[in-house]
Design an enzyme around this catalytic site. Structure first.
Site, mmCIF file in Angstrom:
data_model
loop_
_atom_site.group_PDB
_atom_site.id
_atom_site.type_symbol
_atom_site.label_atom_id
_atom_site.label_comp_id
_atom_site.label_asym_id
_atom_site.label_seq_id
_atom_site.Cartn_x
_atom_site.Cartn_y
_atom_site.Cartn_z
ATOM 1 N N ARG A 1 6.250 2.217 -36.918
ATOM 2 C CA ARG A 1 6.436 2.865 -38.214
ATOM 3 C C ARG A 1 5.689 4.194 -38.263
ATOM 4 O O ARG A 1 4.474 4.232 -38.148
ATOM 5 C CB ARG A 1 5.898 1.921 -39.303
ATOM 6 N N PRO B 1 1.875 -5.184 -46.952
ATOM 7 C CA PRO B 1 3.242 -4.964 -46.498
ATOM 8 C C PRO B 1 3.390 -3.833 -45.463
ATOM 9 O O PRO B 1 2.713 -2.809 -45.555
ATOM 10 C CB PRO B 1 3.997 -4.612 -47.784
ATOM 11 N N ASN B 2 4.271 -4.079 -44.528
ATOM 12 C CA ASN B 2 4.677 -3.125 -43.479
ATOM 13 C C ASN B 2 3.629 -2.883 -42.399
ATOM 14 O O ASN B 2 3.886 -2.144 -41.443
ATOM 15 C CB ASN B 2 5.107 -1.774 -44.088
ATOM 16 N N ARG C 1 -2.142 12.277 -49.060
ATOM 17 C CA ARG C 1 -0.689 12.087 -48.905
ATOM 18 C C ARG C 1 0.017 12.221 -50.261
ATOM 19 O O ARG C 1 -0.471 12.891 -51.148
ATOM 20 C CB ARG C 1 -0.454 10.742 -48.226
ATOM 21 N N ASN D 1 -6.659 -4.183 -46.249
ATOM 22 C CA ASN D 1 -5.735 -3.049 -46.257
ATOM 23 C C ASN D 1 -4.510 -3.527 -47.023
ATOM 24 O O ASN D 1 -3.619 -4.153 -46.451
ATOM 25 C CB ASN D 1 -5.356 -2.644 -44.833
ATOM 26 N N ALA E 1 0.851 -0.625 -49.368
ATOM 27 C CA ALA E 1 1.499 -0.084 -50.573
ATOM 28 C C ALA E 1 1.082 -0.810 -51.850
ATOM 29 O O ALA E 1 1.101 -0.215 -52.940
ATOM 30 C CB ALA E 1 3.018 -0.134 -50.412
ATOM 31 N N HIS F 1 -7.962 1.761 -45.106
ATOM 32 C CA HIS F 1 -6.642 2.362 -44.859
ATOM 33 C C HIS F 1 -6.676 3.096 -43.530
ATOM 34 O O HIS F 1 -7.683 3.721 -43.194
ATOM 35 C CB HIS F 1 -6.274 3.345 -45.972
ATOM 36 N N GLU G 1 -12.346 -1.912 -48.774
ATOM 37 C CA GLU G 1 -10.948 -1.466 -48.777
ATOM 38 C C GLU G 1 -10.751 -0.553 -47.575
ATOM 39 O O GLU G 1 -11.552 0.354 -47.349
ATOM 40 C CB GLU G 1 -10.649 -0.694 -50.071
ATOM 41 N N TYR H 1 0.481 6.764 -38.668
ATOM 42 C CA TYR H 1 -0.284 5.536 -38.492
ATOM 43 C C TYR H 1 -0.749 5.299 -37.053
ATOM 44 O O TYR H 1 -1.488 4.351 -36.791
ATOM 45 C CB TYR H 1 0.546 4.331 -38.966
#
Lengths: 147, 155
Positions: free
Chosen positions: A17, A9-10, A107, A74, A77, A100, A98, A22
């Protein structure tokens, strides 16, 4: 080698964003970089993004059926919430990374737990948008069993 | 080609990789990792200093003394991640100093430290702007060097 790059998502909002976290790269730009790196080494990348957890689960199941060689995921969330994605990844026996863009461990505390990390072979975080193409490039060097 | 200077630091315990999970270890030695790093750096025109130290305070003072002498850093904290609070604080301060200079830092772990059968706490590099690579064996260093080369080239 067939590679699925699955985004959660996103990720479709990249570039707009929170660019301070990012970066300014868009998802189209990342997809293009991945395709270029892959075709150079004779690999095929299917680059996907969904805001829906179930769709991501179905893509992982599809990777199992299609005997895809590697998944770069990725989960965004959903990384921190989805046992369904964890379970699907556990059922997939190919190579799993995985990924990111930022480093979630640096964070907010709600990003410190990943349901994905224990279900994959390796974790790459915080290398920015370039992390995708670096991982695609590295997959050629890894001793991955290809059917 | 970036022509930068890279410092690779390996923490306590990494002198002997035979303790690692066998699938990752697969006969790997630190000398193999070093060779791989040197070769990868040569390909990019990067100068590299590859270090390992079982003594945490020596490792730390080496890092602090050399922050201004290198353009980028790869750190495998290994046993350092489980070390005493004071050393760890000093370590974090050193990492912060590097990131404040906008120099790339990447934490590399040979094993996937999140696998339940390995279970090593992530207490290594925890300051802003730090990359993280875990579970790629010696190739994790290659990935980190690729990323650093790109970052230095973009500067």
């Amino acid at each position: 080698m067939n590679i699925y790059v699955i985004n959660g998502p996103n990720i479709n909002l990249l570039g707009a964003r929170e660019p301070e976290i990012y970066g300014k790269e868009t998802i189209e730009g990342i997809a293009k970089d991945c395709q270029e790196k892959a075709s150079k080494d004779g690999h095929v990348v299917k680059f996907m993004q969904s805001n829906y957890e179930g769709e991501i689960v179905e893509w992982i199941q599809d990777a199992i059926i299609q005997k895809v060689d590697a998944i770069v995921i990725n989960a965004a969330a959903y990384t921190h919430t989805s046992i369904a994605i964890h379970d699907a990844l556990k059922s997939y026996s190919g190579y799993k990374v995985e990924l990111h863009i930022s480093n979630p461990h640096l964070r907010e505390s709600f990003r410190h737990v990943s349901f994905i990390s224990s279900a994959v072979d390796s974790v790459v975080a915080g290398l920015g948008a370039d992390g995708y193409s670096h991982v695609i490039e590295l997959l050629s060097e890894l001793p991955i069993k290809v059917d | 080609m970036s022509n930068g200077k890279l410092l690779i630091i390996n923490g306590p315990g990494l002198s002997d990789l035979s303790e690692l999970n066998e699938t990752v270890h697969d006969g790997l030695s630190l000398a193999d990792v070093k060779q791989k790093c040197i070769k990868t750096c040569e390909g990019f025109g990067l100068e590299v200093d590859f270090r390992q130290n079982d003594d945490e305070s020596e490792l730390l003072s080496g890092l602090i003394n050399d922050i201004n002498n290198f353009d980028a850093f790869i750190i495998n904290p290994a046993g350092f991640a489980e070390s005493s609070f004071i050393d760890y604080e000093a370590f974090s301060t050193a990492i912060n100093k590097i990131t404040n200079q906008s120099k790339p830092v990447i934490e590399v772990r040979i094993e996937n430290i999140f696998k339940p059968d390995i279970s090593r706490p992530l207490r290594g590099v925890e300051s802003g702007g730090v990359g993280f690579v875990s579970g790629l064996g010696q190739y994790g260093y290659v990935l980190a060097i690729q990323s650093i080369n790109k970052k230095l080239s973009n500067k």
